[in-house]
Design a protein around this motif. Structure first.
Motif, short mmCIF file in Angstrom:
data_model
loop_
_atom_site.label_atom_id
_atom_site.label_comp_id
_atom_site.label_asym_id
_atom_site.label_seq_id
_atom_site.Cartn_x
_atom_site.Cartn_y
_atom_site.Cartn_z
N ILE A 13 0.83 -1.20 0.00
CA ILE A 13 0.00 0.00 0.00
C ILE A 13 0.86 1.25 0.00
CG2 ILE A 13 -1.54 1.36 1.49
CD1 ILE A 13 -2.95 -1.28 2.20
N VAL A 14 1.95 1.24 0.75
CA VAL A 14 2.86 2.39 0.77
C VAL A 14 3.46 2.61 -0.61
CG1 VAL A 14 5.09 3.20 1.66
CG2 VAL A 14 3.39 2.24 3.23
N ILE A 15 3.87 1.54 -1.27
CA ILE A 15 4.46 1.67 -2.62
C ILE A 15 3.42 2.18 -3.60
CG2 ILE A 15 5.46 0.35 -4.53
CD1 ILE A 15 6.72 -1.49 -2.41
N LEU A 32 5.50 10.04 4.05
CA LEU A 32 6.56 9.87 3.05
C LEU A 32 7.58 8.83 3.52
CD1 LEU A 32 7.23 13.56 1.93
CD2 LEU A 32 6.13 11.74 0.61
N VAL A 33 7.99 7.99 2.60
CA VAL A 33 8.95 6.93 2.90
C VAL A 33 10.10 7.03 1.90
CG1 VAL A 33 9.30 4.42 2.84
CG2 VAL A 33 7.27 5.36 3.92
N ASP A 34 11.35 6.98 2.40
CA ASP A 34 12.48 7.06 1.47
C ASP A 34 12.80 5.70 0.84
OD1 ASP A 34 13.62 5.78 3.65
OD2 ASP A 34 15.01 7.41 4.14
N ARG A 35 12.62 4.61 1.60
CA ARG A 35 12.85 3.27 1.07
C ARG A 35 12.00 2.27 1.83
NH1 ARG A 35 19.27 2.09 0.53
NH2 ARG A 35 18.48 0.33 -0.67
N HIS A 80 22.04 -1.24 8.64
CA HIS A 80 23.04 -0.26 8.19
C HIS A 80 22.41 0.88 7.39
CE1 HIS A 80 26.73 -2.00 9.64
NE2 HIS A 80 26.47 -3.18 9.10
N GLN A 81 21.35 0.61 6.65
CA GLN A 81 20.86 1.57 5.67
C GLN A 81 19.53 2.23 6.02
OE1 GLN A 81 20.82 -0.25 1.78
NE2 GLN A 81 22.86 -1.11 2.01
N ALA A 82 18.70 1.62 6.87
CA ALA A 82 17.38 2.18 7.16
C ALA A 82 17.50 3.48 7.94
CB ALA A 82 16.54 1.17 7.94
N THR A 83 16.64 4.45 7.59
CA THR A 83 16.60 5.73 8.29
C THR A 83 15.25 5.85 9.00
OG1 THR A 83 15.56 7.01 6.52
CG2 THR A 83 17.94 6.68 6.38
N GLU A 84 15.06 6.96 9.70
CA GLU A 84 13.79 7.16 10.40
C GLU A 84 12.63 7.39 9.43
OE1 GLU A 84 14.32 11.94 11.34
OE2 GLU A 84 14.39 10.46 12.96
N ARG A 85 12.94 7.62 8.13
CA ARG A 85 11.90 7.78 7.12
C ARG A 85 11.63 6.49 6.36
NH1 ARG A 85 8.90 12.03 7.96
NH2 ARG A 85 8.17 11.82 5.81
#
Length: 258
Positions: A13-15, A32-35, A80-85
């Motif tokens: 759903i986010v995608i 909003l989602v960065d990844r 390693h790569q996930a952020t708060e977004r």
């Protein structure tokens, strides 16, 4: 019961929302989602209504297993790569190794993701991890509702707040067609191995302060005992559940004789 479908459909759903497409809801607020990061079991057949465990049980009526290296590599990439977004979907972390190793890894990974603040859907059968919601304000427990009915179970496919009180692996094995003798024996073993936990869920040991002086244990620090010595020599990672149970029974009998 549907938890894998639930967490994956939210990622989809986010995608869809980010692509500007319609989503299957009357209304939705999607930040909003960065990844989108995922670590999901590779052995399920969700399009056939079969979870990873169901497939495992079906194949056991023929024979199987799976490893954990890919799981840890993908999890390391996420941490390693996930952020708060980011949106993180984690499904059954800690399988493919010993129970204590798997629980410890899943618990630590859940804490890391909560501290990072990224939105995460974390499905697990390790009930101990649900106690994180009591200590971490960002953590919430949800469970898929199941009802027991006439010596069987009914999956209601509904999400409710709160922690689940148990798992239904043996019921799923029965649904998968495991021989009646194997299911009955599993129920006997479960009964003998069951540990009734207290009302308050377990908490992990607190992190040790580097400069804190060590507090000596009162009464037990200098009282050697053969059972304690035997426990120190036990390698839990090399024991099956039944072997661990036999060791425990032997130690208890030694205590009764002493």
């Amino acid at each position: 019961a549907g938890k894998s479908t639930y967490i994956r459909q939210n990622a989809l759903i986010v995608i869809l929302a980010h692509a500007g497409a319609f989503v299957p809801a009357e209304s939705a607020t999607v930040g909003l989602v960065d990844r989108v990061f995922t670590r999901v079991g590779s052995g399920d057949e969700l399009h056939l209504g079969q979870s990873t465990f169901m497939v495992e049980m079906l194949e056991t009526a023929r024979i199987l297993h799976q490893a954990t290296e890919v799981e840890m590599l993908e999890t390391a990439r996420i941490l390693h790569q996930a952020t708060e977004r980011s949106l993180v979907v984690m499904d059954e972390i800690g399988r493919g190794t010993s129970t204590l190793d798997g629980l410890s890894l899943a618990w630590s990974i859940a804490e890391q993701l909560a501290a990072r603040g990224c939105r995460t859907l974390f499905a697990t059968h390790y009930h101990e991890i649900t106690s994180l919601s009591d200590r971490l304000p960002r953590v919430r427990n949800l469970h898929v509702t199941v009802r027991e009915w006439e010596d069987g179970i009914v999956f209601l496919h509904r999400i409710e707040a709160g922690r689940a009180d148990r798992s239904y692996g043996i019921h799923v094995a029965k649904l998968a067609g495991l021989p009646r003798e194997a299911v009955s024996r599993a129920e006997e073993i479960l009964e003998s191995l069951a540990v009734h936990s207290p009302a308050t869920p377990a908490s992990p040991p607190p992190a040790k302060a580097a400069s804190a002086p060590r507090q000596l244990d009162l009464f037990t620090e200098y009282l050697p005992h053969p059972v304690v010595d035997a426990l120190r020599k036990v390698n839990l990672n090399a024991l099956s559940p039944m072997q661990a149970f036999d060791v425990l029974r032997t130690l208890i009998e030694s205590l009764k004789r002493s």
